[in-house]
Write a protein that holds these residues in place. Structure first.
Motif, PDB file in Angstrom:
ATOM      1  N   UNK A  80     -29.800   2.316  15.579  1.00 14.08           N
ATOM      2  CA  UNK A  80     -30.905   1.615  15.289  1.00 14.08           C
ATOM      3  C   UNK A  80     -31.040   1.626  13.686  1.00 14.08           C
ATOM      4  N   UNK A  81     -30.881   0.738  12.725  1.00 14.86           N
ATOM      5  CA  UNK A  81     -30.713   0.485  11.213  1.00 14.86           C
ATOM      6  C   UNK A  81     -32.291   0.936  10.373  1.00 14.86           C
ATOM      7  N   UNK A  82     -32.543   1.637   9.777  1.00 15.65           N
ATOM      8  CA  UNK A  82     -34.010   1.819   8.854  1.00 15.65           C
ATOM      9  C   UNK A  82     -33.350   1.372   7.923  1.00 15.65           C
ATOM     10  N   UNK A  83     -32.528   0.614   7.385  1.00 17.01           N
ATOM     11  CA  UNK A  83     -32.114   0.223   6.046  1.00 17.01           C
ATOM     12  C   UNK A  83     -33.104  -1.426   5.682  1.00 17.01           C
ATOM     13  N   UNK A  84     -33.642  -2.456   6.694  1.00 15.64           N
ATOM     14  CA  UNK A  84     -33.720  -3.445   6.201  1.00 15.64           C
ATOM     15  C   UNK A  84     -35.692  -2.245   5.985  1.00 15.64           C
ATOM     16  N   UNK A  85     -36.280  -2.048   7.178  1.00 17.61           N
ATOM     17  CA  UNK A  85     -37.791  -1.765   6.564  1.00 17.61           C
ATOM     18  C   UNK A  85     -37.869  -1.160   5.397  1.00 17.61           C
ATOM     19  N   UNK A  86     -36.756  -0.097   4.818  1.00 17.87           N
ATOM     20  CA  UNK A  86     -37.152   0.299   3.601  1.00 17.87           C
ATOM     21  C   UNK A  86     -36.605  -0.830   3.007  1.00 17.87           C
ATOM     22  N   UNK A 116     -39.048   6.359   2.398  1.00 12.55           N
ATOM     23  CA  UNK A 116     -39.157   7.595   3.019  1.00 12.55           C
ATOM     24  C   UNK A 116     -40.217   6.821   4.081  1.00 12.55           C
ATOM     25  N   UNK A 117     -41.695   6.653   3.530  1.00 12.15           N
ATOM     26  CA  UNK A 117     -42.604   6.575   4.719  1.00 12.15           C
ATOM     27  C   UNK A 117     -42.146   5.304   5.379  1.00 12.15           C
ATOM     28  N   UNK A 118     -42.145   4.579   5.872  1.00 12.22           N
ATOM     29  CA  UNK A 118     -41.611   3.339   6.201  1.00 12.22           C
ATOM     30  C   UNK A 118     -40.552   4.215   8.006  1.00 12.22           C
ATOM     31  N   UNK A 120     -42.004   7.435   9.468  1.00 13.60           N
ATOM     32  CA  UNK A 120     -42.982   5.951  10.929  1.00 13.60           C
ATOM     33  C   UNK A 120     -42.378   5.325  11.380  1.00 13.60           C
ATOM     34  N   UNK A 121     -41.206   5.297  11.214  1.00 15.78           N
ATOM     35  CA  UNK A 121     -40.445   4.236  12.377  1.00 15.78           C
ATOM     36  C   UNK A 121     -39.387   5.236  12.835  1.00 15.78           C
ATOM     37  N   UNK A 122     -39.102   6.268  13.228  1.00 14.13           N
ATOM     38  CA  UNK A 122     -37.833   7.380  13.418  1.00 14.13           C
ATOM     39  C   UNK A 122     -38.830   8.586  14.455  1.00 14.13           C
ATOM     40  N   UNK A 123     -39.517   8.714  13.483  1.00 13.18           N
ATOM     41  CA  UNK A 123     -40.593   9.497  14.197  1.00 13.18           C
ATOM     42  C   UNK A 123     -42.393   9.371  13.847  1.00 13.18           C
ATOM     43  N   UNK A 124     -42.956   8.238  15.269  1.00 11.71           N
ATOM     44  CA  UNK A 124     -44.335   7.750  14.676  1.00 11.71           C
ATOM     45  C   UNK A 124     -45.181   9.511  14.786  1.00 11.71           C
ATOM     46  N   UNK A 125     -45.977   9.105  14.400  1.00 12.52           N
ATOM     47  CA  UNK A 125     -47.324  10.003  13.972  1.00 12.52           C
ATOM     48  C   UNK A 125     -47.703  10.573  15.563  1.00 12.52           C
ATOM     49  N   UNK A 126     -47.780  11.783  15.791  1.00 14.70           N
ATOM     50  CA  UNK A 126     -48.155  11.876  16.895  1.00 14.70           C
ATOM     51  C   UNK A 126     -49.282  12.311  17.484  1.00 14.70           C
ATOM     52  N   UNK A 127     -49.990  11.684  18.480  1.00 10.33           N
ATOM     53  CA  UNK A 127     -51.881  11.674  18.672  1.00 10.33           C
ATOM     54  C   UNK A 127     -52.240  12.498  19.654  1.00 10.33           C
TER      55      UNK A 127
END
Length: 259
Positions: free
Chosen positions: A166-172, A247-249, A252-259
């Motif tokens: 899954x690509x992260x390019x478009x969200x970045x 970087x942040x998007x 955040x997509x690749x490694x969501x914050x832990x709850x």
């Protein structure tokens, strides 16, 4: 892009040893292991690692391999000091790979070597030390290399993704578009763009004689790499904000914050 007619060097944005000290102090406060894996011109080469227990993605970030590209290390420092690198991942940061290049705002190291072309032949002390450190690390699930481009008028991203993950390019690109222009040329850095601001190189990058860091990482340490390029002509705070937005998007997509 081509290295012809580069603009004259500009004054350094910071003193490397002071920046390294800030990275080390902030890293220690945030629970990172701070490691000095080499020394160049009196400045240590540093790595910050935070190994989070449990099933977490392993994320590698690098910056500062070109001394005329100050926004990437400063963006990483802002994120580190803000506590952004929390327990969502196991982190590996190499934030200033060419400390000798920064005092003169020089792309190359003190010996005139472009360090981001030296990952195949390992001619420079900096890259030999960096590769030695990398070989001691586990494989990464994601690697992102932060850069700037003095010729570009907009932000763009290289994606090396041979397994079609899954690509992260478009969200970045979407996130950065709220901060600065996106490079819209059909040919970016001598390569055909796959979409505005996105390069997905055709052919086998491993066949290149000179390897940038991203290709070395793809060959030895990961199956997904991104290279971020902010346009050097923009004001420094805007370039830092663009790097952070991408970087942040992505993280955040690749490694969501832990709850």
């Amino acid at each position: 892009m081509s290295q012809l007619s580069r603009p004259p060097p500009q004054p350094a944005a910071f003193v490397p040893i002071e920046l390294i000290g800030r990275f080390e102090s902030a890293g220690a406060r945030q629970g990172f292991r701070v490691e000095r894996f080499g020394e160049i011109a009196g400045c240590p080469l540093i790595a910050l690692t935070k190994r989070t227990p449990g099933p977490r993605p392993r994320v590698y970030l690098s910056a500062g391999i070109h001394g005329d590209e100050p926004a990437p290390p400063l963006a990483l420092l802002e994120m580190l000091e803000a506590g952004w690198f929390d327990t969502r991942a196991t982190w590996f940061l190499c934030p200033l790979l060419n400390p000798a290049g920064f005092p003169g705002s020089c792309r190359e190291n003190a010996d005139g070597v472009d360090l981001n072309r030296d990952y195949r032949h390992l001619l420079s002390a900096e890259i030999r030390a960096h590769v030695s450190w990398l070989r001691r690390q586990p494989n990464f699930d994601l690697a992102i290399c932060l850069h700037e481009d003095w010729e570009s008028t907009g932000f763009y991203v290289y994606e090396l993704n041979p397994q079609n993950r899954p690509s992260l390019a478009e969200p970045m690109i979407a996130a950065v578009a709220r901060v600065c222009a996106i490079e819209s040329a059909a040919i970016i850095d001598g390569r055909e763009s796959a979409a505005p601001g996105i390069i997905r190189p055709l052919g086998d990058p491993l066949l290149r004689d000179q390897w940038p860091e991203a290709i070395y990482l793809l060959q030895h340490h990961t199956t997904l790499t991104y290279t971020l390029e902010s346009p050097s002509a923009l004001p420094l705070p805007q370039r830092i904000a663009a790097q952070r937005a991408a970087l942040e998007v992505a993280l955040a997509s690749f490694a969501p914050a832990q709850r």
